[in-house]
Design a protein around this motif. Structure first.
Motif, short mmCIF file in Angstrom:
data_model
loop_
_atom_site.label_atom_id
_atom_site.label_comp_id
_atom_site.label_asym_id
_atom_site.label_seq_id
_atom_site.Cartn_x
_atom_site.Cartn_y
_atom_site.Cartn_z
N ILE A 50 28.33 -0.97 -18.88
CA ILE A 50 28.25 0.35 -18.23
C ILE A 50 29.64 0.95 -18.07
O ILE A 50 29.88 2.12 -18.41
CB ILE A 50 27.55 0.21 -16.86
N TYR A 51 30.56 0.14 -17.57
CA TYR A 51 31.92 0.66 -17.33
C TYR A 51 32.63 1.01 -18.63
O TYR A 51 33.26 2.08 -18.74
CB TYR A 51 32.76 -0.35 -16.55
N LEU A 52 32.55 0.15 -19.63
CA LEU A 52 33.23 0.41 -20.89
C LEU A 52 32.70 1.68 -21.56
O LEU A 52 33.46 2.47 -22.14
CB LEU A 52 33.08 -0.79 -21.84
N THR A 53 31.40 1.89 -21.49
CA THR A 53 30.81 3.11 -22.05
C THR A 53 31.38 4.35 -21.37
O THR A 53 31.82 5.30 -22.03
CB THR A 53 29.29 3.10 -21.90
N LEU A 54 31.40 4.34 -20.05
CA LEU A 54 31.93 5.48 -19.31
C LEU A 54 33.42 5.67 -19.56
O LEU A 54 33.90 6.81 -19.68
CB LEU A 54 31.66 5.29 -17.82
N ALA A 55 34.16 4.57 -19.63
CA ALA A 55 35.60 4.67 -19.88
C ALA A 55 35.88 5.28 -21.25
O ALA A 55 36.76 6.14 -21.39
CB ALA A 55 36.25 3.29 -19.75
N LEU A 56 35.16 4.84 -22.27
CA LEU A 56 35.36 5.38 -23.62
C LEU A 56 34.99 6.86 -23.67
O LEU A 56 35.71 7.68 -24.27
CB LEU A 56 34.54 4.58 -24.62
N LEU A 57 33.88 7.22 -23.06
CA LEU A 57 33.45 8.61 -23.07
C LEU A 57 34.41 9.51 -22.28
O LEU A 57 34.61 10.68 -22.64
CB LEU A 57 32.04 8.74 -22.50
N SER A 58 34.99 8.97 -21.22
CA SER A 58 35.93 9.77 -20.42
C SER A 58 37.19 10.13 -21.20
O SER A 58 37.88 11.10 -20.84
CB SER A 58 36.30 9.02 -19.14
N LEU A 59 37.48 9.38 -22.25
CA LEU A 59 38.66 9.65 -23.07
C LEU A 59 38.43 10.76 -24.09
O LEU A 59 39.40 11.36 -24.59
CB LEU A 59 39.10 8.37 -23.79
N VAL A 60 37.16 11.04 -24.41
CA VAL A 60 36.87 12.00 -25.47
C VAL A 60 36.08 13.22 -25.00
O VAL A 60 36.08 14.25 -25.68
CB VAL A 60 36.11 11.31 -26.63
N LEU A 61 35.42 13.13 -23.86
CA LEU A 61 34.63 14.26 -23.37
C LEU A 61 35.41 15.01 -22.30
O LEU A 61 35.78 14.43 -21.27
CB LEU A 61 33.30 13.76 -22.79
N PRO A 62 35.69 16.29 -22.50
CA PRO A 62 36.60 17.04 -21.61
C PRO A 62 36.09 17.21 -20.19
O PRO A 62 36.90 17.38 -19.27
CB PRO A 62 36.73 18.40 -22.31
N PHE A 63 34.78 17.17 -19.96
CA PHE A 63 34.30 17.42 -18.60
C PHE A 63 34.69 16.32 -17.62
O PHE A 63 34.60 16.50 -16.41
CB PHE A 63 32.78 17.65 -18.58
N TRP A 64 35.13 15.17 -18.12
CA TRP A 64 35.58 14.11 -17.22
C TRP A 64 36.91 14.44 -16.55
O TRP A 64 37.30 13.78 -15.59
CB TRP A 64 35.68 12.78 -17.96
N GLN A 65 37.61 15.45 -17.05
CA GLN A 65 38.88 15.83 -16.44
C GLN A 65 38.67 16.69 -15.19
O GLN A 65 39.62 16.92 -14.43
CB GLN A 65 39.73 16.59 -17.46
N ALA A 66 37.45 17.17 -14.98
CA ALA A 66 37.17 18.03 -13.84
C ALA A 66 36.98 17.21 -12.56
O ALA A 66 36.39 16.14 -12.58
CB ALA A 66 35.91 18.86 -14.10
N GLN A 67 37.52 17.73 -11.46
CA GLN A 67 37.31 17.18 -10.12
C GLN A 67 37.54 15.66 -10.06
O GLN A 67 36.70 14.91 -9.54
CB GLN A 67 35.91 17.55 -9.61
#
Length: 399
Positions: A50-67
């Motif tokens: 679960i964590y690795l999936t979210l970590a990888l996606l946070s590096l490529v999906l721009p909406f993770w930079q919000a808030q």
């Protein structure tokens, strides 16, 4: 949004398949024991996937930079690691507590994830928390983390409860705050991928993986993060009283169990088998029915929050109703053996009881409820019996 869900879901499935063969060499498996009723060694890699999936996606999906979305992922790393260490070697509860408090303090001071006010919990009474803001935020975070951890005791339960809450938060957030809504949708997709391997609702006879302490601690922290963030300030989409209903079942069970332990002179962190899912299992429901009953209860609580927001019910009424539900739940759980007997009688009358449990005989020895059950001549669930009923009940280290 659909593309985000599909990407997160598929990536989770892939990472789980990659990590499963590595679990045994790394010693990341859960073996049956006195308080562990599952069959065989189960990989404890659900939380890591679960964590690795979210970590990888946070590096490529721009909406993770919000808030401060990236900070949520970053703070999740020490929580995941301390949970993995606990899964592998078992550590003292206070060490995990210190890590949880430390990550909570960073969230408060750097990311502004803070309870500034609790809303109007009493008629015509409200205002900011001022000096109580920080300690109440930390208490709330630690409470939600451990509430989620305590629900991780039967296949699909913790993941299912978290999925419903993340989904409800996404519903409230979209389209008011699209980046955060997409973050929440990602959590829903990742948990859905995890449940494919963890629950019994996809044709499995038993769970192929467990979430582990690392996963439950991280998921609990994320839930606390969003519940606080989305109930405070100008961008709030829910009220503090509504947040209680969105996390109702884990909080109800945790508060009732800890209150009972303290009343009986036991440590509030001492594991036992008197959680709601244990009661339902002993009452004759199988694993699937137990999970479905609890998820239905949780969904009904979420619908209360939806209705209160939709019809603008006053906060103090919503809060008073939650207090009433907790009081009823606490009283019921204080008489758990009577509740179990009545549920068992009803399930037998209605034909809901899992009759496969009758294939085993004897009372067995289960901490907590078994002695009371034996006095009532209610068959207690033994390790072998739990396999025949299809119930995979895991160890719960309450912290």
């Amino acid at each position: 949004m659909i593309e985000t869900f599909a990407l997160a879901f598929v990536l989770t499935l892939i990472l789980i398949r990659v990590l499963m063969p590595l679990a045994v060499p790394l010693g990341m498996v859960d073996a049956p024991g006195v308080r562990k009723w599952h069959k065989g060694e189960i990989p404890l890699i659900g939380g890591l996937a679960i964590y690795l999936t979210l970590a990888l996606l946070s590096l490529v999906l721009p909406f993770w930079q919000a808030q401060f979305g990236l900070w949520l992922i970053a703070l999740g790393l020490p929580l995941l690691l301390i949970g993995l260490v606990d899964d592998r070697w078992q550590i003292a509860a206070r060490k995990r507590l210190l890590i949880e408090i430390g990550c909570g303090l960073v969230a408060v001071f750097y990311c502004n994830i803070r309870l500034y006010d609790l809303g109007h919990l009493l008629p015509n009474v409200g205002g900011t928390l001022v000096l109580l803001s920080i300690p109440l935020t930390i208490i709330g975070m630690v409470g939600v983390i451990n509430a989620v951890n305590m629900t991780d005791g039967i296949d699909g339960l913790a993941g299912g409860l978290a999925t419903l809450t993340f989904g409800a938060l996404a519903f409230f957030t979209y389209p008011v705050n699209l980046p955060v809504a997409l973050q929440l949708i990602t959590f829903v997709a990742v948990l859905a991928g995890f449940l494919v391997f963890n629950s019994r609702f996809f044709g499995r006879k038993r769970a192929a993986i467990f979430m582990g302490s690392g996963g439950s601690i991280f998921i609990g922290f994320a839930l606390a993060w969003y519940l606080i963030m989305l109930s405070q300030g100008e961008g709030a989409v829910i009220r503090p009283a509504d947040a209680l209903w969105l996390i109702a079942v884990p909080l109800l069970d945790t508060m009732a169990i800890m209150g009972r332990r303290i009343r009986d002179g036991r440590s509030p962190f001492l594991p036992d088998r008197e959680h709601l899912h244990h009661i339902l299992l002993l009452a004759g429901f199988g694993a699937n029915r137990t999970v479905l009953i609890i998820l239905a209860f949780h969904l009904s609580c979420i619908l209360v929050a939806v209705a209160s927001i939709r019809f603008q019910v006053r906060e103090w009424i919503v809060f008073a109703l939650s207090v009433g539900v907790f009081a009823a739940y606490f009283i019921g759980m204080n008489h758990a053996w009577k509740v179990m007997k009545r549920i068992k009688s009803f399930s037998e009358w209605a034909g809901f009881e899992d009759r496969r449990s009758k294939s085993s005989e004897g009372t067995g020895r289960i901490p907590g409820l078994d002695q009371r059950a034996a006095r009532l001549q209610v068959p207690a669930v033994k390790a072998e019996q739990s396999c025949s009923t299809g119930a995979t009940v895991k160890d719960q280290t309450d912290t």
